[in-house]
Motif scaffolding. Structure first.
Motif, PDB file in Angstrom:
ATOM      1  N   SER A  77       0.828  -1.205   0.000  1.00 38.31           N
ATOM      2  CA  SER A  77       0.000   0.000   0.000  1.00 38.31           C
ATOM      3  C   SER A  77       0.867   1.260   0.000  1.00 38.31           C
ATOM      4  CB  SER A  77      -0.901  -0.001   1.245  1.00 38.31           C
ATOM      5  OG  SER A  77      -1.725   1.143   1.262  1.00 38.31           O
ATOM      6  N   SER A 133      -3.159   5.131 -13.549  1.00 40.80           N
ATOM      7  CA  SER A 133      -4.027   6.234 -13.960  1.00 40.80           C
ATOM      8  C   SER A 133      -3.347   7.153 -14.970  1.00 40.80           C
ATOM      9  CB  SER A 133      -4.464   7.047 -12.731  1.00 40.80           C
ATOM     10  OG  SER A 133      -5.218   6.242 -11.840  1.00 40.80           O
ATOM     11  N   GLU A 172      -9.033  -4.010  -8.362  1.00 40.02           N
ATOM     12  CA  GLU A 172      -9.733  -3.245  -9.386  1.00 40.02           C
ATOM     13  C   GLU A 172      -9.358  -3.803 -10.757  1.00 40.02           C
ATOM     14  OE1 GLU A 172      -9.245   0.952  -9.145  1.00 40.02           O
ATOM     15  OE2 GLU A 172      -9.963   1.099  -7.069  1.00 40.02           O
ATOM     16  N   SER A 202      -1.573   2.626  -8.299  1.00 36.60           N
ATOM     17  CA  SER A 202      -2.750   3.222  -8.932  1.00 36.60           C
ATOM     18  C   SER A 202      -2.415   4.533  -9.619  1.00 36.60           C
ATOM     19  CB  SER A 202      -3.854   3.440  -7.890  1.00 36.60           C
ATOM     20  OG  SER A 202      -4.283   2.199  -7.357  1.00 36.60           O
ATOM     21  N   ASP A 260      -5.355  -4.503 -10.674  1.00 32.29           N
ATOM     22  CA  ASP A 260      -4.675  -3.614  -9.729  1.00 32.29           C
ATOM     23  C   ASP A 260      -5.045  -4.084  -8.329  1.00 32.29           C
ATOM     24  OD1 ASP A 260      -3.563  -1.599  -8.238  1.00 32.29           O
ATOM     25  OD2 ASP A 260      -4.636   0.047  -9.204  1.00 32.29           O
ATOM     26  N   GLY A 273      -5.015  -4.154  -4.385  1.00 31.52           N
ATOM     27  CA  GLY A 273      -4.780  -3.309  -3.217  1.00 31.52           C
ATOM     28  C   GLY A 273      -3.683  -3.868  -2.339  1.00 31.52           C
ATOM     29  N   THR A 297      -6.516   1.682  -3.219  1.00 33.19           N
ATOM     30  CA  THR A 297      -7.258   0.672  -3.972  1.00 33.19           C
ATOM     31  C   THR A 297      -7.933  -0.300  -3.005  1.00 33.19           C
ATOM     32  OG1 THR A 297      -5.683   0.804  -5.796  1.00 33.19           O
ATOM     33  CG2 THR A 297      -7.070  -1.165  -5.700  1.00 33.19           C
TER      34      THR A 297
END
Length: 337
Positions: free
Chosen positions: A14, A23, A44, A19, A60, A62, A40
């Motif tokens: 994390s 993106s 995802e 992410s 993706d 988490g 996340t």
């Protein structure tokens, strides 16, 4: 023929920046925009059409400990089966690097069981936070540890030093995606033919949405162009930002022509999924460029404006003529190569 699906696992603890990079590359975020992204939740899924016949199925995952525990216990079969590539992101300033590596080892152990042919990539991320003089040493030290670890499971790991603030992110993802394109050598072959006939110094093929580099050719006529090894990724970054600016003005980006003191760059659509950039030196002694149909249109009569316009017409004509071939390559079955 059904399109090829490539399952990619994007993993890391994390806060490592997974992410944010996803993106930027796939959702047209700027580096500044990523500040509003939250953590996340679980996994995802993104189904990303890439070229005509390939879909990137990006998972993706988490990075919170609670989710990680499930990935390596109750969800092992679902997460790690039929994986084409693992992209593991390391926060270079992590305070728990040992735990990060342990998580990486668990990924390798499960891939060895469920997807033993998976490709392994390690992104040593947030390198902008390390002072310039120490970046190479920090990166090499971590990669040495990861290479030794991967070898224990018969995997080879390919590493990249990245940050969202420069072109390194595009270089890493372009390299990763290119390993998944079955017809990349065919693209390369026809791009070389295009460059030779057009007398181009460089030709670069980009994926249209992400602007990742698919293939490129640098001819023997342009040795000076090789001085910057990240020039293609810099172009990706610049054009992506320019497209975002166009979108904010509700304008659609279609093509671009830039003429400098030494060279001219042409950027145009090649297929529905790709764009091509052609770099031509501004040579006053160019006797004649030829289009793909064999027509010679530059007569070298000393009129620079005429020669420039004629060259422009030839390049655009060559792109138009080559379009059908590149569309065919996109849809080609790998067995037909």
């Amino acid at each position: 023929m059904a399109g090829a699906r490539r399952k990619l696992l994007l993993m890391g603890r994390s806060g490592s920046g997974k992410s944010s990079m996803r993106s930027i590359i796939f959702s047209n975020y700027s580096a500044f925009d990523t500040r509003r992204l939250g953590a996340t939740i679980d996994v995802e899924h993104s189904h990303l059409r890439f070229l005509g016949n390939m879909t990137l199925n990006l998972w993706d995952c988490g990075g919170q400990d609670a989710y990680m525990d499930h990935y390596f216990s109750t969800q092992r079969d679902n997460i790690f089966r039929m994986v084409e590539a693992l992209i593991f992101v390391f926060d270079v300033e992590s305070k728990e690097l040992r735990k990060d590596i342990e998580t990486f080892v668990l990924c390798l152990r499960n891939l060895y069981e469920f997807s033993p042919t998976a490709k392994i990539f390690a992104l040593v991320h947030k390198m902008d936070l390390v002072i310039v003089e120490k970046r190479q040493d920090v990166y090499r030290a971590l990669m040495k540890s990861l290479e030794d670890t991967s070898a224990m499971f018969s995997f080879q790991v390919q590493g990249f030093a990245t940050t969202i603030w420069d072109e390194s992110l595009y270089k890493a993802w372009s390299s990763i995606v290119c390993t998944l394109i079955p017809n990349v050598t065919v693209f390369q072959k026809h791009l070389q033919t295009f460059a030779d006939i057009s007398e181009a110094d460089e030709v670069i093929l980009f994926e249209k949405t992400t602007f990742l580099v698919i293939s490129h050719v640098t001819t023997a006529r342009s040795p000076g162009f090789r001085s910057d090894s990240t020039r293609f990724e810099k172009i990706s970054n610049i054009i992506k930002q320019y497209k975002q600016s166009c979108s904010k003005l509700r304008a659609q980006f279609q093509s671009l022509s830039l003429r400098g003191s030494d060279c001219t760059a042409y950027l145009d659509t090649m297929t529905a999924n790709t764009m091509i950039m052609v770099i031509m030196s501004n040579k006053t002694d160019r006797r004649g460029s030829t289009d793909l149909l064999g027509n010679n249109e530059i007569n070298g009569d000393g009129d620079d404006s005429f020669a420039s316009e004629a060259e422009n017409n030839i390049i655009l004509a060559n792109i138009k003529i080559a379009r059908k071939m590149f569309e065919k390559i996109e849809m080609m079955n790998p067995d037909d190569r």
